[in-house]
Design a protein around this motif. Structure first.
Motif, mmCIF file in Angstrom:
data_model
loop_
_atom_site.group_PDB
_atom_site.id
_atom_site.type_symbol
_atom_site.label_atom_id
_atom_site.label_comp_id
_atom_site.label_asym_id
_atom_site.label_seq_id
_atom_site.Cartn_x
_atom_site.Cartn_y
_atom_site.Cartn_z
ATOM 1 N N LEU A 77 0.853 -1.184 0.000
ATOM 2 C CA LEU A 77 0.000 0.000 0.000
ATOM 3 C C LEU A 77 0.889 1.235 0.000
ATOM 4 O O LEU A 77 1.619 1.488 0.962
ATOM 5 C CB LEU A 77 -0.915 0.007 1.228
ATOM 6 N N ILE B 295 1.195 4.890 0.477
ATOM 7 C CA ILE B 295 0.496 6.005 1.105
ATOM 8 C C ILE B 295 1.179 7.278 0.619
ATOM 9 O O ILE B 295 2.315 7.569 0.987
ATOM 10 C CB ILE B 295 0.537 5.885 2.640
ATOM 11 N N ILE C 47 -1.949 9.266 8.340
ATOM 12 C CA ILE C 47 -0.913 8.405 7.755
ATOM 13 C C ILE C 47 -0.711 7.163 8.618
ATOM 14 O O ILE C 47 -0.670 6.030 8.118
ATOM 15 C CB ILE C 47 0.418 9.172 7.617
ATOM 16 N N MET D 98 -3.523 4.649 8.334
ATOM 17 C CA MET D 98 -3.448 3.865 7.107
ATOM 18 C C MET D 98 -2.359 2.796 7.212
ATOM 19 O O MET D 98 -2.537 1.665 6.759
ATOM 20 C CB MET D 98 -3.171 4.782 5.916
ATOM 21 N N ILE D 99 -1.225 3.156 7.807
ATOM 22 C CA ILE D 99 -0.154 2.177 8.012
ATOM 23 C C ILE D 99 -0.643 1.048 8.906
ATOM 24 O O ILE D 99 -0.416 -0.136 8.614
ATOM 25 C CB ILE D 99 1.089 2.853 8.627
ATOM 26 N N PRO E 157 3.340 -1.490 4.003
ATOM 27 C CA PRO E 157 3.102 -0.073 3.746
ATOM 28 C C PRO E 157 4.364 0.623 3.241
ATOM 29 O O PRO E 157 5.490 0.229 3.579
ATOM 30 C CB PRO E 157 2.699 0.467 5.125
ATOM 31 N N VAL F 215 5.524 4.871 2.519
ATOM 32 C CA VAL F 215 5.113 6.282 2.561
ATOM 33 C C VAL F 215 5.909 7.048 1.513
ATOM 34 O O VAL F 215 7.142 7.133 1.587
ATOM 35 C CB VAL F 215 5.337 6.883 3.960
ATOM 36 N N THR G 135 -2.917 5.311 -2.278
ATOM 37 C CA THR G 135 -3.975 5.938 -1.491
ATOM 38 C C THR G 135 -3.430 7.213 -0.878
ATOM 39 O O THR G 135 -2.221 7.386 -0.744
ATOM 40 C CB THR G 135 -4.512 4.986 -0.406
ATOM 41 N N GLY G 136 -4.323 8.126 -0.510
ATOM 42 C CA GLY G 136 -3.898 9.381 0.092
ATOM 43 C C GLY G 136 -4.934 10.465 -0.118
ATOM 44 O O GLY G 136 -5.919 10.280 -0.837
ATOM 45 N N LYS H 212 -1.366 11.495 -6.666
ATOM 46 C CA LYS H 212 -1.361 10.061 -6.980
ATOM 47 C C LYS H 212 -1.399 9.828 -8.496
ATOM 48 O O LYS H 212 -0.590 9.072 -9.033
ATOM 49 C CB LYS H 212 -2.562 9.370 -6.312
ATOM 50 N N THR I 268 -10.020 5.831 9.874
ATOM 51 C CA THR I 268 -9.726 4.450 9.515
ATOM 52 C C THR I 268 -10.396 3.464 10.455
ATOM 53 O O THR I 268 -10.851 2.407 10.042
ATOM 54 C CB THR I 268 -8.197 4.218 9.530
#
Length: 292
Positions: A76, A78, A92, A95-96, A106, A108, A158-159, A165, A218
């Protein structure tokens, strides 16, 4: 029966990539009765009649997420911008945590470093053992590293809206020609140019572009019990069993090895702050809420 992978979902139609091409499908009604929704990234078996088909079976998933709604993801990405919009470290970290809980790696990726230095963000996540680096769809910085991570894997971007993106994906593979939008000066965030989750085959793997968000809770979608939260902060791992008391929450206890590591600079303050905020939220989550 034909096997394939769902590369796009839109208004009850599922577009399945098979050896013969992409087939537009509907899903069997039994999935609705079973409260199962086919997701982009699902491996499926379909039957075909003419140019269209029916999703007959969803093959076992190794993981799935609700936001973004994807399945069988390896990594993923981010995407975080240094400005416009400003980074939200709690979002952030949520999401992680969601990725870690699902067994998804993950990463970043920090954009717009030319507008404001984001070295502190990159350093924070690399220190935590999470791959993090700068990337730009304009200059090409970090693009080769992104390509190497996509190769042989299924990934998803994602973000927040406006972090870039689609711009990154266009630089990775110009043939995608994804639409991009400008930042709203009034609102300080990007316009939602990506409306659907779509999986693209590129760089020897697959990558999903997903709709951006302006705010995200989340835990509403990916709840984690407070007892399990410590395990989705990977930099806590060396210290978890070294606390003075069993059942330590790692928030304020005397003799907490995690707090000692924080004091010694081995854990980033922003990460521990996120953990504490998420722990307070997790107190209200019950085990039965995790059952489907």
């Amino acid at each position: 029966m034909i096997e394939g992978i769902i590369v796009k979902a839109n208004s009850g139609f599922y577009y399945v990539k098979c050896d013969s091409g992409v087939i537009e499908c509907r899903a069997r009604g039994i999935f609705r009765k079973q409260k199962i929704t086919p997701l982009v990234g699902d491996r499926v078996r379909i039957s075909q009649t003419g140019d269209s088909g029916t999703v007959e079976e969803i093959l076992p998933r190794k993981n799935s997420m609700i936001r973004p709604p994807v399945a069988n993801i390896d990594i993923l990405f981010i995407i975080v911008s240094t400005v416009e919009p400003e980074p939200n470290m709690l979002v952030i970290d949520k999401m992680i945590a969601a990725a870690e809980q699902k067994g998804i790696e993950p990463a970043v990726i920090v954009t717009k470093n030319d507008l404001k230095d984001g070295s502190d963000i990159v350093a924070t996540y690399n220190k935590a053992g999470i791959k993090s680096f700068f990337a730009s769809g304009i200059t090409g910085e970090g693009i080769e590293e992104l390509k190497s991570l996509i190769c042989g894997h299924i990934g998803a971007f994602t973000g927040n809206s406006g972090v870039g993106k689609s711009t990154l994906l266009n630089r990775i593979d110009p043939s995608l020609s994804l639409s991009t939008g400008e930042i709203s000066k009034k609102l300080g965030r990007g316009r939602h140019t990506t409306r659907l989750v779509e999986l693209f085959e590129t760089c020897g793997g697959y990558i999903a572009d997903t709709p951006g968000f302006s705010s995200l809770d989340t835990f509403k979608f990916e709840p984690i019990l407070k007892e399990d939260l410590q395990y989705v902060f990977r930099e806590f791992e060396p210290y978890i069993n070294k606390c003075r008391f069993t059942g330590c929450s790692h928030t304020k206890e005397t003799g907490c090895a995690v707090l000692e590591a924080l004091k010694n600079g081995e854990i980033a303050p922003s990460r521990h702050k996120s953990y504490c905020e998420m722990y307070e939220e997790a107190k209200n989550i019950k085990a039965w809420q995790l059952k489907k």
